[in-house]
Design a protein around this motif. Structure first.
Motif, PDB file in Angstrom:
ATOM      1  N   VAL A  57      10.775 -27.560  40.609  1.00 17.81           N
ATOM      2  CA  VAL A  57      11.058 -26.846  41.873  1.00 17.81           C
ATOM      3  C   VAL A  57       9.716 -26.561  42.301  1.00 17.81           C
ATOM      4  N   ALA A  58       8.587 -26.134  41.719  1.00 18.58           N
ATOM      5  CA  ALA A  58       7.384 -25.978  42.227  1.00 18.58           C
ATOM      6  C   ALA A  58       6.571 -27.192  42.824  1.00 18.58           C
ATOM      7  N   GLN A  59       7.055 -28.416  42.193  1.00 18.63           N
ATOM      8  CA  GLN A  59       6.313 -29.351  42.587  1.00 18.63           C
ATOM      9  C   GLN A  59       6.892 -29.905  44.062  1.00 18.63           C
ATOM     10  N   LEU A  60       8.229 -29.740  44.149  1.00 21.38           N
ATOM     11  CA  LEU A  60       8.728 -30.077  45.536  1.00 21.38           C
ATOM     12  C   LEU A  60       8.226 -29.131  46.556  1.00 21.38           C
ATOM     13  N   TYR A  61       8.230 -27.831  46.168  1.00 22.38           N
ATOM     14  CA  TYR A  61       7.667 -26.796  47.065  1.00 22.38           C
ATOM     15  C   TYR A  61       6.503 -27.100  47.328  1.00 22.38           C
ATOM     16  N   HIS A  62       5.353 -27.422  46.481  1.00 21.86           N
ATOM     17  CA  HIS A  62       4.216 -27.683  46.626  1.00 21.86           C
ATOM     18  C   HIS A  62       3.852 -29.002  47.782  1.00 21.86           C
ATOM     19  N   LYS A  63       4.703 -30.004  47.379  1.00 23.41           N
ATOM     20  CA  LYS A  63       4.460 -31.204  48.230  1.00 23.41           C
ATOM     21  C   LYS A  63       4.991 -30.802  49.757  1.00 23.41           C
ATOM     22  N   ASN A  67       1.465 -31.361  52.505  1.00 22.68           N
ATOM     23  CA  ASN A  67       1.825 -32.728  53.740  1.00 22.68           C
ATOM     24  C   ASN A  67       2.053 -32.461  54.854  1.00 22.68           C
ATOM     25  N   PRO A  68       1.614 -32.932  55.807  1.00 17.16           N
ATOM     26  CA  PRO A  68       1.978 -32.564  57.189  1.00 17.16           C
ATOM     27  C   PRO A  68       3.576 -32.621  57.394  1.00 17.16           C
ATOM     28  N   ALA A 102      15.674 -28.601  60.672  1.00 18.67           N
ATOM     29  CA  ALA A 102      15.137 -29.038  59.407  1.00 18.67           C
ATOM     30  C   ALA A 102      13.720 -28.920  59.578  1.00 18.67           C
ATOM     31  N   LYS A 103      12.747 -29.269  58.624  1.00 17.53           N
ATOM     32  CA  LYS A 103      11.673 -29.852  58.841  1.00 17.53           C
ATOM     33  C   LYS A 103      10.921 -30.910  58.043  1.00 17.53           C
ATOM     34  N   LEU A 104      10.586 -31.984  58.781  1.00 19.82           N
ATOM     35  CA  LEU A 104      10.295 -33.236  57.906  1.00 19.82           C
ATOM     36  C   LEU A 104       8.900 -33.199  57.351  1.00 19.82           C
ATOM     37  N   VAL A 105       8.955 -33.473  55.988  1.00 16.73           N
ATOM     38  CA  VAL A 105       7.682 -33.567  55.374  1.00 16.73           C
ATOM     39  C   VAL A 105       7.163 -34.811  55.222  1.00 16.73           C
ATOM     40  N   LEU A 106       6.098 -35.085  55.829  1.00 16.13           N
ATOM     41  CA  LEU A 106       5.587 -36.579  55.782  1.00 16.13           C
ATOM     42  C   LEU A 106       4.579 -36.956  54.555  1.00 16.13           C
ATOM     43  N   VAL A 107       5.217 -37.626  53.857  1.00 18.72           N
ATOM     44  CA  VAL A 107       4.573 -38.067  52.246  1.00 18.72           C
ATOM     45  C   VAL A 107       4.022 -39.579  52.459  1.00 18.72           C
ATOM     46  N   ASP A 108       3.073 -39.728  51.512  1.00 21.76           N
ATOM     47  CA  ASP A 108       2.416 -41.074  51.544  1.00 21.76           C
ATOM     48  C   ASP A 108       3.128 -41.926  50.612  1.00 21.76           C
ATOM     49  N   GLU A 109       3.843 -41.485  49.632  1.00 21.18           N
ATOM     50  CA  GLU A 109       4.596 -42.122  48.712  1.00 21.18           C
ATOM     51  C   GLU A 109       6.090 -42.958  49.313  1.00 21.18           C
ATOM     52  N   ASN A 110       6.028 -44.186  48.831  1.00 20.87           N
ATOM     53  CA  ASN A 110       7.060 -45.247  49.282  1.00 20.87           C
ATOM     54  C   ASN A 110       8.452 -44.589  48.666  1.00 20.87           C
ATOM     55  N   THR A 111       9.094 -43.722  49.634  1.00 27.64           N
ATOM     56  CA  THR A 111      10.267 -43.126  49.384  1.00 27.64           C
ATOM     57  C   THR A 111      11.419 -43.287  50.422  1.00 27.64           C
ATOM     58  N   TYR A 120      12.160 -35.029  53.028  1.00 26.02           N
ATOM     59  CA  TYR A 120      10.877 -35.685  52.922  1.00 26.02           C
ATOM     60  C   TYR A 120      11.169 -37.227  53.305  1.00 26.02           C
ATOM     61  N   VAL A 121       9.974 -37.704  54.050  1.00 28.32           N
ATOM     62  CA  VAL A 121      10.160 -39.108  54.457  1.00 28.32           C
ATOM     63  C   VAL A 121       8.833 -39.779  54.417  1.00 28.32           C
ATOM     64  N   ASN A 122       8.736 -40.932  54.317  1.00 26.75           N
ATOM     65  CA  ASN A 122       7.534 -41.724  54.294  1.00 26.75           C
ATOM     66  C   ASN A 122       6.781 -41.775  55.569  1.00 26.75           C
ATOM     67  N   LEU A 123       5.451 -41.529  55.504  1.00 30.34           N
ATOM     68  CA  LEU A 123       4.632 -41.160  56.744  1.00 30.34           C
ATOM     69  C   LEU A 123       4.816 -42.518  57.667  1.00 30.34           C
ATOM     70  N   ASP A 124       4.540 -43.833  57.101  1.00 28.84           N
ATOM     71  CA  ASP A 124       4.599 -44.617  57.944  1.00 28.84           C
ATOM     72  C   ASP A 124       5.915 -45.112  58.596  1.00 28.84           C
ATOM     73  N   ASP A 125       6.919 -44.780  57.811  1.00 26.42           N
ATOM     74  CA  ASP A 125       8.303 -45.215  58.438  1.00 26.42           C
ATOM     75  C   ASP A 125       8.562 -44.194  59.369  1.00 26.42           C
ATOM     76  N   TYR A 126       8.049 -43.184  59.407  1.00 20.09           N
ATOM     77  CA  TYR A 126       8.185 -41.969  60.430  1.00 20.09           C
ATOM     78  C   TYR A 126       7.661 -42.575  61.581  1.00 20.09           C
ATOM     79  N   GLU A 127       6.238 -42.782  61.595  1.00 19.94           N
ATOM     80  CA  GLU A 127       5.518 -43.099  62.576  1.00 19.94           C
ATOM     81  C   GLU A 127       5.633 -44.306  63.319  1.00 19.94           C
TER      82      GLU A 127
END
Length: 482
Positions: free
Chosen positions: A111-117, A121-122, A129-138, A148-155
């Motif tokens: 739970v802490a890891q997801l909250y920390h993510k 991250n932006p 909702a809120k989109l969390v832009l992560v670098d990982e391929n997901t 949680y979405v991939n930053l490149d896919d979002y942009e």
């Protein structure tokens, strides 16, 4: 505890089996969601419920009958105390505590890891909702009000609107709370595989709800099905999050095109009632026999317990408790027994009774009614022991050392010793309430029960035991002030 685990597990199996057989395949996903959650809670509540149905049974006695509900005195039983320590329960509880603590710590860490993510991250606001832009391929996945979405896919606008809508359903309907609830239960009941099956059913139901919203919003089932199949790659799903590609199976694809009539849905909802009623009846309802005594000339009140204490005893060992009605009359039982009654002026020590204070000394059949009344409170009679074996459920209940003091073949033992016996190996047992003033530090239990094996029963001729008064004299003192 064993009874609780057994009854709750049976309830879980019953509810889950009903869900898979009759509810899962129908398009009533909102109802199914709450059915799964409520049935989980109810399964753990049913073993804690207790409803009593009191059945009145009339019993008629003759003049010579003597009625005794439960013997109270411990003095009538000669016991050889055996001290023993059973470390197995301590070891098992320690093992349970270690594993449960590890799972709870792991749960908290995830739970802490997801909250920390979401904090590292932006974050971009998107509708409710809120989109969390992560670098990982997901693939898009949600937790609480974060997607949680991939930053490149979002942009690069590579995420289809259907996927956003899918994850928004998980957020707006608060599916994360369901997952957190079932995960906590998994940590506490990690040894029960049914809880794991419940989690799978709950997660699949969440996907049904999200798929239904997407299909209704875009009205293009074929495109959405192909999109799911395309996205359901080997990308790893995220623990605790609602994942787009969770169980993209034939069930999900078929459910998108299925419909359920209102009448059929209502009929299946109503069918839950007898399932619930049956579980409550078998695990929570007890029929308590309460006999009404009529035409009784005299009852020994000193050796009886209150109605409330009797019902408590009946409730604890879950068996119909019958009154003990003597088949042998007082005249036969005390025939030729010399009854001595004296006025006591030197305390209650009967070994020092002075001959000069004797009021009368006669055989029982020579006594007058008034003289019998003086002796009535000393009488303690026991009928020949009737063969009666406990059930396995009763044996499990009797292992509660805080409620029961246990004797086996006349020897006091630790409650766990009952594990060494099958119900068929115990041919007779009985019990009594121990009044508060009769309890000791060593035996503080409110109930005492004694069990007899077949060998002891035969060796001691218990079927004939005390059919006659065991002594040739009966001595009773009365009070007299100096």
């Amino acid at each position: 505890m064993i009874n609780f685990l057994f009854e709750s597990t049976v309830s879980l199996i019953g509810f889950l089996a009903f869900y898979h057989l009759f509810l899962e395949g129908e398009k009533m996903h909102r109802f199914n969601r709450f059915y799964l959650l409520i049935s989980l809670v109810v399964s753990f509540i049913i073993p804690l419920l207790n409803f009593e149905i009191i059945e009145i049974i009339p019993v008629q006695n003759t003049k010579t009958q003597f009625v005794q509900e439960f013997p109270i005195s411990n003095q009538s039983i000669q016991v050889a105390e055996v001290e023993s320590v059973n470390y197995l329960p301590t070891l098992l509880w320690s093992l349970y505590g270690i594993i449960t603590s590890f799972l709870l710590i792991r749960f908290g860490k995830n739970v802490a890891q997801l909250y920390h993510k979401s904090k590292s991250n932006p974050v971009v606001k998107y509708k409710k909702a809120k989109l969390v832009l992560v670098d990982e391929n997901t693939l898009p996945h949600s937790f609480l009000n974060f997607i949680y979405v991939n930053l490149d896919d979002y942009e690069n606008h590579n995420i289809e609107d259907e996927l956003y809508t899918h994850e928004l359903v998980h957020i707006t309907q608060k599916h994360t709370l369901d997952i957190l609830f079932i995960e906590i239960l998994k940590c506490l009941f990690w040894f029960n595989p049914i809880v794991y099956f419940y989690k799978k059913a709950i997660q699949l139901n969440h996907e049904f709800l999200a798929d239904e919203k997407v299909v209704n919003s875009y009205n293009n089932v074929t495109f959405y099905q192909n999109l799911l199949l395309q996205k359901s790659s080997n990308i790893q799903t995220i623990y605790l999050a609602s994942n787009l590609n969770y169980l993209v199976t034939k069930k999900r694809l078929i459910m998108m095109t299925k419909s359920t009539s209102k009448k059929l849905a209502l009929a299946k909802k109503i069918a839950i009632v007898p399932i619930l009623a049956g579980l409550v009846y078998f695990f929570s309802v007890e029929i308590v026999a309460q006999e009404k005594i009529t035409s009784v000339e005299s009852v020994n009140k000193k050796d009886t317990v209150t109605k409330k204490e009797k019902l408590v005893l009946e409730k604890t060992h879950k068996r119909k408790v019958e009154y003990l009605t003597y088949k042998v009359s007082d005249e036969e039982y005390y025939k030729d027994v010399v009854c001595v009654y004296y006025q006591n002026v030197e305390g209650n020590d009967m070994t020092k009774w002075p001959a000069k204070n004797i009021v009368f000394s006669k055989k029982y059949q020579e006594l007058s009614k008034d003289e019998i009344e003086k002796l009535i409170f000393l009488k303690f009679r026991q009928e020949p022991t009737v063969k009666k074996s406990p059930t396995q459920k009763e044996i499990n209940d009797f292992q509660n050392s805080k409620k029961y003091a246990i004797w086996i073949d006349g020897i006091y033992v630790d409650n766990s010793k009952l594990n060494n016996y099958k119900p068929s190996e115990i041919v007779s047992f009985g019990g009594s309430v121990v009044l508060k003033n009769a309890r000791t530090k060593k035996h503080p239990q409110p109930f005492q029960f004694w069990f007899y094996t077949n060998k002891h029963y035969k060796d001691k001729n218990m079927d004939k035991w005390q059919s006659r008064f065991p002594s040739d004299s009966l001595i009773m003192s009365g009070s007299k002030k100096k």
